[in-house]
Write a protein that holds these residues in place. Sequence first.
Motif, PDB file in Angstrom:
ATOM      1  N   ASP A 142      49.334   8.866  39.998  1.00 21.41           N
ATOM      2  CA  ASP A 142      50.024   8.874  41.837  1.00 21.41           C
ATOM      3  C   ASP A 142      51.233   8.661  41.455  1.00 21.41           C
ATOM      4  O   ASP A 142      51.649   8.407  42.848  1.00 21.41           O
ATOM      5  N   THR A 176      50.611   5.221  46.972  1.00 18.43           N
ATOM      6  CA  THR A 176      50.082   4.014  47.001  1.00 18.43           C
ATOM      7  C   THR A 176      49.576   3.710  48.462  1.00 18.43           C
ATOM      8  O   THR A 176      48.413   3.281  48.569  1.00 18.43           O
ATOM      9  N   HIS A 197      47.181   6.796  49.237  1.00 19.26           N
ATOM     10  CA  HIS A 197      46.002   6.832  48.547  1.00 19.26           C
ATOM     11  C   HIS A 197      44.918   5.528  48.944  1.00 19.26           C
ATOM     12  O   HIS A 197      44.046   5.355  48.884  1.00 19.26           O
ATOM     13  N   GLY A 217      41.006   5.452  50.207  1.00 22.66           N
ATOM     14  CA  GLY A 217      40.125   4.856  49.086  1.00 22.66           C
ATOM     15  C   GLY A 217      40.302   5.123  47.915  1.00 22.66           C
ATOM     16  O   GLY A 217      38.921   4.604  47.223  1.00 22.66           O
ATOM     17  N   GLY A 218      41.671   5.625  47.485  1.00 21.02           N
ATOM     18  CA  GLY A 218      40.932   6.165  45.863  1.00 21.02           C
ATOM     19  C   GLY A 218      42.144   7.530  45.528  1.00 21.02           C
ATOM     20  O   GLY A 218      43.209   8.053  47.341  1.00 21.02           O
ATOM     21  N   ILE A 219      41.888   7.769  44.629  1.00 20.99           N
ATOM     22  CA  ILE A 219      43.236   8.988  44.475  1.00 20.99           C
ATOM     23  C   ILE A 219      42.468   9.877  44.769  1.00 20.99           C
ATOM     24  O   ILE A 219      41.526   9.992  43.488  1.00 20.99           O
ATOM     25  N   GLY A 255      44.845   0.754  35.006  1.00 20.30           N
ATOM     26  CA  GLY A 255      44.247   0.912  36.647  1.00 20.30           C
ATOM     27  C   GLY A 255      43.305   2.814  35.826  1.00 20.30           C
ATOM     28  O   GLY A 255      42.288   2.907  36.400  1.00 20.30           O
ATOM     29  N   ASP A 297      40.564   0.419  37.460  1.00 17.50           N
ATOM     30  CA  ASP A 297      39.623   0.899  37.856  1.00 17.50           C
ATOM     31  C   ASP A 297      38.562   0.803  38.034  1.00 17.50           C
ATOM     32  O   ASP A 297      37.679   0.145  39.403  1.00 17.50           O
ATOM     33  N   ASP A 332      39.167  -2.188  40.991  1.00 14.51           N
ATOM     34  CA  ASP A 332      39.333  -1.198  42.735  1.00 14.51           C
ATOM     35  C   ASP A 332      38.540  -1.047  43.298  1.00 14.51           C
ATOM     36  O   ASP A 332      38.259  -0.899  44.569  1.00 14.51           O
ATOM     37  N   LYS A 333      37.023  -0.058  42.558  1.00 14.26           N
ATOM     38  CA  LYS A 333      36.627  -0.628  43.262  1.00 14.26           C
ATOM     39  C   LYS A 333      35.255  -1.614  44.039  1.00 14.26           C
ATOM     40  O   LYS A 333      34.703  -1.424  44.950  1.00 14.26           O
ATOM     41  N   ARG A 373      37.490  -2.097  47.062  1.00 15.20           N
ATOM     42  CA  ARG A 373      36.788  -1.570  47.771  1.00 15.20           C
ATOM     43  C   ARG A 373      35.669  -1.649  48.485  1.00 15.20           C
ATOM     44  O   ARG A 373      34.537  -1.726  48.765  1.00 15.20           O
ATOM     45  N   SER A 433      46.545  -3.022  46.475  1.00 14.67           N
ATOM     46  CA  SER A 433      45.512  -1.582  45.613  1.00 14.67           C
ATOM     47  C   SER A 433      44.429  -3.470  45.601  1.00 14.67           C
ATOM     48  O   SER A 433      45.228  -4.426  45.655  1.00 14.67           O
TER      49      SER A 433
END
Length: 413
Positions: free
Chosen positions: A46, A68, A71, A75-77, A171, A198, A201-202, A205, A219
Motif C-alpha cells: 500500500d 495509510t 486505508h 478499515g483495511g487495504i 503486517g 495483520d 490491526d484486526k 479495529r 495504524s
Amino acid sequence: VLILNKTAGVFKPSKRKVYEFLRSFNFHPGTPFLHKIVLGIETSCDDTAAAVVDETGNVLGEAIHSQTEVHLKTGGIIPPVAQQLHRENIQRTVQEILSASSISPSDLSAIATTIKPGLALSLGVGLSFSLQLVGQLKKPFIPIHHMEAHALTITLTNKVEFPFFVLLISGGHCLLALVQGVSDFLLLGKSLDIAPGDMLDKVARRLSLIKHPECSIMSGGKAIEHLAKQGNRFHFDTTPPLQCAKNCDFSFTGLQHLLNKIIIQKEKEEGIEQGQILSSAADIAAAVQHITACHIVKRTHRAILFCKQRNLLPQNNTVLVASGGVASNFYIHGALEILTNATQCTLLCPPPRLCTDNGIMIAWNGIERLRAGVGILHDIEDIRYEPKCPLGVDISKEVEEAAIKVPRLKMNL
C-alpha cells in the motif's frame, strides 16, 4: 498521472508517457558513470516507494507516497484502491527521487523492483512501470523478493557477515530464516495463517481504536502499542499459541479469535455496543501485545537453538536481525533483547523507517545482487509478478523432527 492500458490482464504504462518522462531528464543513453547505482521501486502493498542507492551505501534520493490515511478510513487495504493510488503516484515518485539525486536515468546501472510476494494488483503496477523504463533505457533488470530485501537491509546499516539469523515480522509476513548469503536462505519457520501485524490491526479495529482520541491517526499496530503502555497485561489470562508444537512456525488467528471473545464478553459486562470504546481497551491491548511478544520469542528461541545445534551459526558473534514493521514495536524489541541476552546473541534492527516497506531496501538488494552477480536479467520478456512466493529452502520439518525443548525465559518487561 501515469496512463495504464490493460492488456492480457497486465497493466502497462503508455510508452509515450514513459518517453516524455525520460526526456524531462535530458536523457542521454550510454553516459558512463564511475559507481554502480541502482534505482529501486517498491509497490508490493500500500505504499509507493522508490530510491536511488550507490554501491557504497549512499542514498542519493528516496521518496515514499503513503496510502495509510486512505486505508484507515476504509478499515483495511482494498486492493483495487491501492492499485489506483500506485498508478497515480509511481511516475511522480520516481521522478522526484531522480531529480533529488541529480542522477540521469542513463547513469543507472540497473533497475530493481519488487515482483514477489505481495498484492497482485499492486505488484503489477510497479513491475509494468519498471519494465517500460528498462526497455527504454536498455538497462539490466533485477527482480526482487520483498522478504529478501527486508533481510538484507541490515547489511546497509551495519557490518554484518554471513551467516546471520533473521526474524521478519510485519503486517503481511512472519518468518524465521538463516541468511547464508545473497539469495541463499534456509527457512526455519513461518506463520501458518496470518501475520502478527495483520492480527494486531484486526484487534485494533474490533476495539474501534480509530475512535479513541489518542489513536485516531495511528495504524492498528501503533494504536495497540500506544494504549498498551497504559494497560495491565495481567488482567486477562491468555497463553501463547502452539505451546506443544516442537517447530518454529507461528499462528495468530487463534489469538485473534480469543481476543474477539474477550471483547464480546467485556462489551456485555460494560453494557456497550460494538463500535464503542471499552474501558478495558488498554488492558486488552497490553495483553495481546505481551502474548504476541512471548509467542515470537519462543519460536525464535527454538530456531536459534536448532541452528547452533547443527553448527549453522557461529558459536560466537551470532547475530539475530529483526526487521519488518512489527519489529519496530518497542515492547517486542525488548522481549527479543531478553532472548538475545539469554542466548549470547547480538540483536540488530534496521532503523524504524527502514523496517517498514521502502525503496531503499529494494535498491540496496539490487546493489547486493549486482555485486554477487545473481539474478541480473537482460531478457525481460517472461518476467511475471508472484503474489505468493516462499523464501529460500524450507527446512522447517527438520526443525520439528529435532524436537528441541526451549528453556523458559522470564519476560520481565
